[in-house]
Design a protein around this motif. Sequence first.
Motif, PDB file in Angstrom:
ATOM      1  N   UNK A  79       4.132 -26.177  -4.311  1.00 22.41           N
ATOM      2  CA  UNK A  79       4.393 -27.371  -5.168  1.00 22.41           C
ATOM      3  C   UNK A  79       3.965 -28.733  -4.447  1.00 22.41           C
ATOM      4  N   UNK A  80       3.173 -28.406  -3.520  1.00 20.64           N
ATOM      5  CA  UNK A  80       2.558 -29.607  -2.738  1.00 20.64           C
ATOM      6  C   UNK A  80       1.891 -30.673  -3.702  1.00 20.64           C
ATOM      7  N   UNK A  81       2.224 -32.201  -3.458  1.00 23.07           N
ATOM      8  CA  UNK A  81       1.612 -33.128  -4.353  1.00 23.07           C
ATOM      9  C   UNK A  81       1.286 -34.197  -3.252  1.00 23.07           C
ATOM     10  N   UNK A  82       0.264 -35.216  -3.844  1.00 20.49           N
ATOM     11  CA  UNK A  82      -0.025 -36.535  -3.050  1.00 20.49           C
ATOM     12  C   UNK A  82       0.138 -37.429  -4.109  1.00 20.49           C
ATOM     13  N   UNK A  83       0.806 -38.597  -3.538  1.00 20.61           N
ATOM     14  CA  UNK A  83       0.829 -39.753  -4.158  1.00 20.61           C
ATOM     15  C   UNK A  83       0.262 -41.159  -3.522  1.00 20.61           C
ATOM     16  N   UNK A  84       0.337 -42.108  -4.217  1.00 23.94           N
ATOM     17  CA  UNK A  84      -0.181 -43.176  -3.409  1.00 23.94           C
ATOM     18  C   UNK A  84       0.367 -44.209  -4.058  1.00 23.94           C
ATOM     19  N   UNK A  85       0.864 -45.419  -3.388  1.00 19.33           N
ATOM     20  CA  UNK A  85       1.570 -46.742  -4.124  1.00 19.33           C
ATOM     21  C   UNK A  85       1.199 -47.938  -3.239  1.00 19.33           C
ATOM     22  N   UNK A  86       1.031 -49.001  -3.834  1.00 15.97           N
ATOM     23  CA  UNK A  86       1.141 -50.245  -3.117  1.00 15.97           C
ATOM     24  C   UNK A  86       2.258 -50.750  -2.674  1.00 15.97           C
ATOM     25  N   UNK A  87       2.264 -50.968  -1.317  1.00 13.55           N
ATOM     26  CA  UNK A  87       3.554 -51.547  -0.693  1.00 13.55           C
ATOM     27  C   UNK A  87       3.429 -52.845  -0.680  1.00 13.55           C
ATOM     28  N   UNK A  88       2.346 -53.547  -0.519  1.00 11.57           N
ATOM     29  CA  UNK A  88       2.331 -55.181  -0.644  1.00 11.57           C
ATOM     30  C   UNK A  88       0.767 -54.976  -1.114  1.00 11.57           C
ATOM     31  N   UNK A  89       0.398 -56.340  -1.046  1.00 11.86           N
ATOM     32  CA  UNK A  89      -1.066 -56.722  -1.825  1.00 11.86           C
ATOM     33  C   UNK A  89      -2.022 -56.023  -0.861  1.00 11.86           C
ATOM     34  N   UNK A  90      -2.021 -56.067   0.514  1.00 11.30           N
ATOM     35  CA  UNK A  90      -3.202 -55.439   1.339  1.00 11.30           C
ATOM     36  C   UNK A  90      -2.683 -54.278   2.014  1.00 11.30           C
ATOM     37  N   UNK A  91      -1.720 -53.440   1.487  1.00 12.98           N
ATOM     38  CA  UNK A  91      -1.228 -52.132   1.974  1.00 12.98           C
ATOM     39  C   UNK A  91      -0.985 -51.118   0.849  1.00 12.98           C
ATOM     40  N   UNK A  92      -1.178 -49.847   1.207  1.00 18.95           N
ATOM     41  CA  UNK A  92      -0.912 -48.773   0.434  1.00 18.95           C
ATOM     42  C   UNK A  92      -0.282 -47.588   1.284  1.00 18.95           C
ATOM     43  N   UNK A  93       0.501 -47.025   0.515  1.00 18.13           N
ATOM     44  CA  UNK A  93       1.324 -45.884   1.035  1.00 18.13           C
ATOM     45  C   UNK A  93       0.684 -44.541   0.399  1.00 18.13           C
ATOM     46  N   UNK A  94       0.501 -43.602   1.480  1.00 17.88           N
ATOM     47  CA  UNK A  94       0.134 -42.272   0.852  1.00 17.88           C
ATOM     48  C   UNK A  94       1.329 -41.063   1.444  1.00 17.88           C
ATOM     49  N   UNK A  95       1.516 -40.480   0.268  1.00 17.74           N
ATOM     50  CA  UNK A  95       2.784 -39.669   0.828  1.00 17.74           C
ATOM     51  C   UNK A  95       2.243 -38.036   0.219  1.00 17.74           C
ATOM     52  N   UNK A  96       2.618 -37.308   1.009  1.00 20.82           N
ATOM     53  CA  UNK A  96       2.442 -35.752   0.745  1.00 20.82           C
ATOM     54  C   UNK A  96       3.641 -35.118   0.735  1.00 20.82           C
ATOM     55  N   UNK A  97       4.090 -34.388  -0.061  1.00 22.29           N
ATOM     56  CA  UNK A  97       5.248 -33.889  -0.292  1.00 22.29           C
ATOM     57  C   UNK A  97       5.458 -32.429  -0.981  1.00 22.29           C
ATOM     58  N   UNK A  98       6.351 -31.344  -0.652  1.00 22.44           N
ATOM     59  CA  UNK A  98       6.490 -30.314  -1.446  1.00 22.44           C
ATOM     60  C   UNK A  98       7.579 -29.520  -0.783  1.00 22.44           C
ATOM     61  N   UNK A  99       7.707 -28.280  -1.143  1.00 20.72           N
ATOM     62  CA  UNK A  99       8.905 -27.371  -0.608  1.00 20.72           C
ATOM     63  C   UNK A  99       8.341 -26.313   0.374  1.00 20.72           C
ATOM     64  N   UNK A 100       9.025 -26.515   1.543  1.00 16.07           N
ATOM     65  CA  UNK A 100       8.802 -25.635   2.433  1.00 16.07           C
ATOM     66  C   UNK A 100       9.625 -24.378   2.417  1.00 16.07           C
ATOM     67  N   UNK A 101       8.714 -23.113   2.692  1.00 14.10           N
ATOM     68  CA  UNK A 101       9.203 -21.921   2.483  1.00 14.10           C
ATOM     69  C   UNK A 101       8.592 -20.857   3.530  1.00 14.10           C
ATOM     70  N   UNK A 102       9.335 -19.634   3.643  1.00 14.12           N
ATOM     71  CA  UNK A 102       8.659 -18.745   4.248  1.00 14.12           C
ATOM     72  C   UNK A 102       8.324 -17.518   3.236  1.00 14.12           C
ATOM     73  N   UNK A 103       7.050 -17.111   3.476  1.00 13.11           N
ATOM     74  CA  UNK A 103       6.683 -16.002   2.553  1.00 13.11           C
ATOM     75  C   UNK A 103       5.944 -14.818   3.593  1.00 13.11           C
ATOM     76  N   UNK A 104       6.240 -13.787   2.744  1.00 14.97           N
ATOM     77  CA  UNK A 104       5.850 -12.413   3.428  1.00 14.97           C
ATOM     78  C   UNK A 104       4.497 -11.758   2.658  1.00 14.97           C
TER      79      UNK A 104
END
Length: 104
Positions: A79-104
Amino acid sequence: MIIVTTDFVPGKEIKEFKGLVRGSTVQSKHIGRDITSSFKTIVGGEIKAYTEMLDDARKKALERMTAEAESLGANAIIAMRLESSTVMGAASEIIAYGTAVTVE
């Protein structure tokens, strides 16, 4: 590390949920790029300097998210996602998030 945007890994069984993982970075505009890019907005087209900056930011965010998952003992992120947002006029945040799992 397997990274998928789905809630499962095809052909694998989820054995354990490790939790939410994330990685982010904040990138600011470079004044030299800004001046050059402002000319590009007049004639139109891709602003390659910003494309490259955001591509690098996405890579950093993914690397940081992956490192956090590895520290939890996970071998996959679902369920990995990427998002971006404006932190201030000249800066942007990129965030990646998801659920860590172990698989077999």
